[in-house]
Design a protein around this motif. Structure first.
Motif, PDB file in Angstrom:
ATOM      1  N   PRO A  73      -3.521   8.697   4.739  1.00  0.00           N
ATOM      2  CA  PRO A  73      -3.300   9.881   3.906  1.00  0.00           C
ATOM      3  C   PRO A  73      -2.688   9.480   2.562  1.00  0.00           C
ATOM      4  O   PRO A  73      -1.899   8.536   2.477  1.00  0.00           O
ATOM      5  CB  PRO A  73      -2.329  10.739   4.718  1.00  0.00           C
ATOM      6  CG  PRO A  73      -2.458  10.239   6.125  1.00  0.00           C
ATOM      7  CD  PRO A  73      -2.799   8.787   6.024  1.00  0.00           C
ATOM      8  N   LEU A  74      -3.029  10.223   1.529  1.00  0.00           N
ATOM      9  CA  LEU A  74      -2.591   9.882   0.187  1.00  0.00           C
ATOM     10  C   LEU A  74      -1.058   9.833   0.057  1.00  0.00           C
ATOM     11  O   LEU A  74      -0.524   8.881  -0.541  1.00  0.00           O
ATOM     12  CB  LEU A  74      -3.183  10.882  -0.822  1.00  0.00           C
ATOM     13  CG  LEU A  74      -3.028  10.505  -2.303  1.00  0.00           C
ATOM     14  CD1 LEU A  74      -3.665   9.157  -2.585  1.00  0.00           C
ATOM     15  CD2 LEU A  74      -3.652  11.579  -3.184  1.00  0.00           C
ATOM     16  N   PRO A  75      -0.300  10.805   0.594  1.00  0.00           N
ATOM     17  CA  PRO A  75       1.165  10.723   0.453  1.00  0.00           C
ATOM     18  C   PRO A  75       1.742   9.449   1.075  1.00  0.00           C
ATOM     19  O   PRO A  75       2.636   8.824   0.518  1.00  0.00           O
ATOM     20  CB  PRO A  75       1.659  11.979   1.176  1.00  0.00           C
ATOM     21  CG  PRO A  75       0.511  12.928   1.120  1.00  0.00           C
ATOM     22  CD  PRO A  75      -0.704  12.081   1.234  1.00  0.00           C
ATOM     23  N   GLU A  76       1.206   9.063   2.238  1.00  0.00           N
ATOM     24  CA  GLU A  76       1.698   7.856   2.896  1.00  0.00           C
ATOM     25  C   GLU A  76       1.357   6.618   2.083  1.00  0.00           C
ATOM     26  O   GLU A  76       2.174   5.695   1.932  1.00  0.00           O
ATOM     27  CB  GLU A  76       1.097   7.758   4.299  1.00  0.00           C
ATOM     28  CG  GLU A  76       1.668   6.629   5.142  1.00  0.00           C
ATOM     29  CD  GLU A  76       1.122   6.631   6.557  1.00  0.00           C
ATOM     30  OE1 GLU A  76       1.502   5.734   7.326  1.00  0.00           O
ATOM     31  OE2 GLU A  76       0.314   7.535   6.894  1.00  0.00           O
ATOM     32  N   LEU A  77       0.175   6.600   1.512  1.00  0.00           N
ATOM     33  CA  LEU A  77      -0.266   5.468   0.707  1.00  0.00           C
ATOM     34  C   LEU A  77       0.578   5.350  -0.571  1.00  0.00           C
ATOM     35  O   LEU A  77       0.992   4.251  -0.963  1.00  0.00           O
ATOM     36  CB  LEU A  77      -1.741   5.632   0.354  1.00  0.00           C
ATOM     37  CG  LEU A  77      -2.421   4.442  -0.319  1.00  0.00           C
ATOM     38  CD1 LEU A  77      -2.391   3.229   0.593  1.00  0.00           C
ATOM     39  CD2 LEU A  77      -3.867   4.803  -0.670  1.00  0.00           C
ATOM     40  N   LEU A  78       0.844   6.479  -1.228  1.00  0.00           N
ATOM     41  CA  LEU A  78       1.659   6.452  -2.450  1.00  0.00           C
ATOM     42  C   LEU A  78       3.074   5.960  -2.150  1.00  0.00           C
ATOM     43  O   LEU A  78       3.674   5.240  -2.958  1.00  0.00           O
ATOM     44  CB  LEU A  78       1.702   7.846  -3.082  1.00  0.00           C
ATOM     45  CG  LEU A  78       0.396   8.317  -3.724  1.00  0.00           C
ATOM     46  CD1 LEU A  78       0.511   9.777  -4.152  1.00  0.00           C
ATOM     47  CD2 LEU A  78       0.048   7.441  -4.930  1.00  0.00           C
ATOM     48  N   SER A  79       3.603   6.343  -0.989  1.00  0.00           N
ATOM     49  CA  SER A  79       4.927   5.867  -0.611  1.00  0.00           C
ATOM     50  C   SER A  79       4.924   4.347  -0.455  1.00  0.00           C
ATOM     51  O   SER A  79       5.853   3.665  -0.903  1.00  0.00           O
ATOM     52  CB  SER A  79       5.372   6.531   0.694  1.00  0.00           C
ATOM     53  OG  SER A  79       6.593   6.006   1.150  1.00  0.00           O
ATOM     54  N   CYS A  80       3.875   3.808   0.152  1.00  0.00           N
ATOM     55  CA  CYS A  80       3.770   2.354   0.305  1.00  0.00           C
ATOM     56  C   CYS A  80       3.682   1.656  -1.049  1.00  0.00           C
ATOM     57  O   CYS A  80       4.315   0.619  -1.272  1.00  0.00           O
ATOM     58  CB  CYS A  80       2.546   1.988   1.145  1.00  0.00           C
ATOM     59  SG  CYS A  80       2.693   2.453   2.874  1.00  0.00           S
ATOM     60  N   LEU A  81       2.907   2.221  -1.955  1.00  0.00           N
ATOM     61  CA  LEU A  81       2.785   1.628  -3.291  1.00  0.00           C
ATOM     62  C   LEU A  81       4.128   1.627  -4.007  1.00  0.00           C
ATOM     63  O   LEU A  81       4.488   0.648  -4.681  1.00  0.00           O
ATOM     64  CB  LEU A  81       1.743   2.389  -4.114  1.00  0.00           C
ATOM     65  CG  LEU A  81       0.288   2.236  -3.665  1.00  0.00           C
ATOM     66  CD1 LEU A  81      -0.626   3.109  -4.509  1.00  0.00           C
ATOM     67  CD2 LEU A  81      -0.146   0.780  -3.751  1.00  0.00           C
ATOM     68  N   ASP A  82       4.891   2.711  -3.875  1.00  0.00           N
ATOM     69  CA  ASP A  82       6.224   2.755  -4.489  1.00  0.00           C
ATOM     70  C   ASP A  82       7.095   1.627  -3.945  1.00  0.00           C
ATOM     71  O   ASP A  82       7.800   0.942  -4.701  1.00  0.00           O
ATOM     72  CB  ASP A  82       6.895   4.100  -4.214  1.00  0.00           C
ATOM     73  CG  ASP A  82       6.267   5.240  -5.010  1.00  0.00           C
ATOM     74  OD1 ASP A  82       5.548   4.954  -5.987  1.00  0.00           O
ATOM     75  OD2 ASP A  82       6.486   6.411  -4.641  1.00  0.00           O
TER      76      ASP A  82
END
Length: 573
Positions: free
Chosen positions: A517-526
């Motif tokens: 999911p996009l929110p989970e992926l963005l958290s990983c990128l952060d």
């Protein structure tokens, strides 16, 4: 029955027969190892399962744990009962009862406690050191080299062995300098970054009238510290080298020490070699009235230990460095003793620390005596590397010293501020937190390698590895990446892998390739950007910050997988 965990796990019966410990299932051996590491202390089933499985807990971890304990009992004590089992069920958990089975690790800890009860001049100390060396020739739990529960115990055993080697080396120096040299070299092999080992080896070589060997030992130390940590030997070791040079009568080929290329802070040690960056952070501590408590934070490989060594060189005689990670169990006061030793504290002060056991806090009269080591008009620094694991008693003692010794300044290093949020160390407060960012291109330009910034991403540990053989530099890069992602969500390593194989990727491409999911992926990128493993291009795509890390990670991916990922990316585009 006797259980041995120093080296490979072995179990012997009462008549000396070898029992089939090696045939136990892998998880059962881990359960036995964790209980042995924490012998005679009840381990709750939840805590034990967390150590054995980590984040990969089975669906019913309590039942799984009970099954493996049952397997250990059946295999190693088939005729036993609850009255004789050495793994005892108690208070809803388990403990390794050393009154029912011998344990070499427990014997080693008892010897270390015995040392603490002996005066420095007691002749019995030499025989106790010999017994420690008999037990500690191998480090424990080689089957679990990266397990978090095993690391403190491994450090504890290593410290005990190195200390025994160096103390014995010193004791036999006058009568048998050749043996003294051998013992010091063994200590160096166990811990090649500990300068006291090189100092003992140089002293023994000098006693044997082998000045050339003493200089070669110094050069080995200098090169290792420079290549691995980017630091130089201490002023004391440099002084010993100069004394040898002053008495030499025969020439020897010794590589010259490179001259310092920068003086970021006034009055550095004249023997100092290159230290890159960190000018602002050093000045915070070396200004006339530094803050009472300073936290130095940064992910693994950011140069926190090297920073403390550099601080020590700029304030000679006023910096004592202890290590929180090794201050556990019987070595609880190891951080304080190491710092006081660096500060040349009087023998009576060190004796007070040595007399304190693992369960005995330092009382006010003890602390008042220790506080005399911090008298003076100039600031005196107690620096604790890997400080996050300090227990509540150590933090209370440090806090008392900080409040009652006006000259004392406390410097703490650990990875992230969140690491201490619910730990005793947070009670000290954090008025000044300095985060060690990656080195800049300007910092790295002094080395003369124009590609170094791209290779290393400014990560200090990679700077030292960049010029080494590919296998070594990739191993260092992989280790740093693993350590920095250990606490991150699961998709983080997958993102690193994809960027290593496919190059810069957009968030949309990563979402398609991973299915997260996009929110989970963005958290990983952060998290990955914050850990300086990834960086963003101007077009919003993310890529590896270090080409060394990218190459190391992509080297773990098969050619077939790489081709599949490229075809999939092309099809989705």
């Amino acid at each position: 029955m006797r259980v041995s965990v120093l080296g490979q796990l072995t179990v012997t019966g009462g008549t000396g027969e070898v029992l089939p410990a090696g045939e136990l299932p892998r998880r059962a051996r881990q359960v036995l190892a964790v209980l042995a590491a924490r012998h005679d202390r009840i381990q709750s089933k939840d805590a034990l399962a967390d150590s054995v499985w980590g984040d990969d807990l089975p669906g019913n971890h309590v039942a799984a744990l009970e099954h493996y304990v049952s397997v250990i009992r059946r295999r190693l004590q088939p005729d036993g009962s609850s009255a004789s089992w050495f793994i005892v069920t108690r208070s809803g958990g388990y403990l390794f009862d050393t009154s029912r089975a011998g344990l070499d690790l427990a014997d080693l800890r008892a010897l270390v406690r015995r040392l603490d009860s002996l005066t420095p001049a007691c002749p019995e100390r030499l025989s106790v050191h010999a017994d420690i060396l008999t037990l500690a020739r191998q480090l424990p739990f080689p089957e679990d080299p990266y397990a978090e529960w095993a690391e403190p115990v491994r450090t504890e055993v290593q410290v005990a062995a190195v200390n025994a080697l160096l103390q014995t080396s010193e004791c036999v120096l006058s009568g048998d300098p050749a043996r003294s040299l051998r013992l010091a070299q063994e200590a160096i092999e166990l811990n090649p970054f500990l300068e006291s080992g090189y100092r003992a080896a140089m002293t023994a070589a000098i006693a044997m009238d082998r000045q050339d060997d003493a200089l070669r030992i110094f050069e080995r130390c200098r090169q290792l510290l420079d290549e691995e940590l980017g630091v130089t030997p201490s002023a004391e070791l440099i002084r010993l080298k100069r004394e040898v040079l002053a008495t030499r009568t025969a020439p020897v080929e010794v590589l010259p020490e490179p001259a310092p290329r920068r003086a970021p802070v006034p009055a550095p040690d004249p023997g100092r070699e290159l230290f890159l960056g960190r000018i602002t952070e050093l000045r915070v501590l070396l200004e006339p009235d530094p803050p009472p408590v300073v936290h130095i934070v940064g992910p693994s490989g950011s140069g926190k230990s090297a920073f403390l060594a550099e601080l020590e060189r700029h304030a000679p005689g006023r910096v004592g460095i202890g290590h929180g990670a090794s201050s556990v169990g019987v070595l609880r006061h190891a951080w304080l003793r190491a710092a006081l030793t660096d500060l040349k504290a009087p023998a009576e002060v060190l004796a007070v620390v040595d007399a304190a056991g693992p369960e005995k806090p330092l009382l006010r009269p003890d602390l008042e005596l220790i506080g005399t080591a911090f008298d003076g008009t100039e600031p005196i620094f107690v620096a604790i590397d890997d400080a996050a694991d300090l227990d509540a008693a150590s933090v209370a003692e440090l806090s008392w010293l900080g409040r009652h010794c006006p000259a004392l300044r406390i410097v703490l290093t650990y990875c992230y501020p969140s690491e201490i949020a619910e730990r005793p160390l947070s009670g000290l407060g954090s008025p000044v937190v300095l985060r060690l960012e990656p080195l800049t291109s300007r910092d790295l330009s002094e080395i003369g390698d124009e590609e170094l910034a791209e290779k290393t991403g400014g990560i200090p540990a990679l700077v030292g590895a960049a010029l080494r053989p590919t296998a070594v530099s990739h191993a260092v890069a992989m280790q740093i990446a693993r350590q920095r992602t250990r606490w991150m969500p699961d998709p983080s390593w997958e993102v690193l892998r994809l960027c290593a194989v496919l190059g810069p990727l957009s968030v949309a491409e990563l979402s398609t390739l991973t299915g997260y999911p996009l929110p989970e992926l963005l958290s990983c990128l952060d998290h990955l950007v914050h850990a300086h493993l990834l960086t963003e291009n101007d077009d919003g795509r993310v890529r590896h910050r270090s080409s060394l890390t990218s190459a190391a990670v992509s080297g773990q991916v098969s050619a077939a997988s790489a081709r599949y990922l490229r075809r999939r990316l092309a099809a989705d585009s």
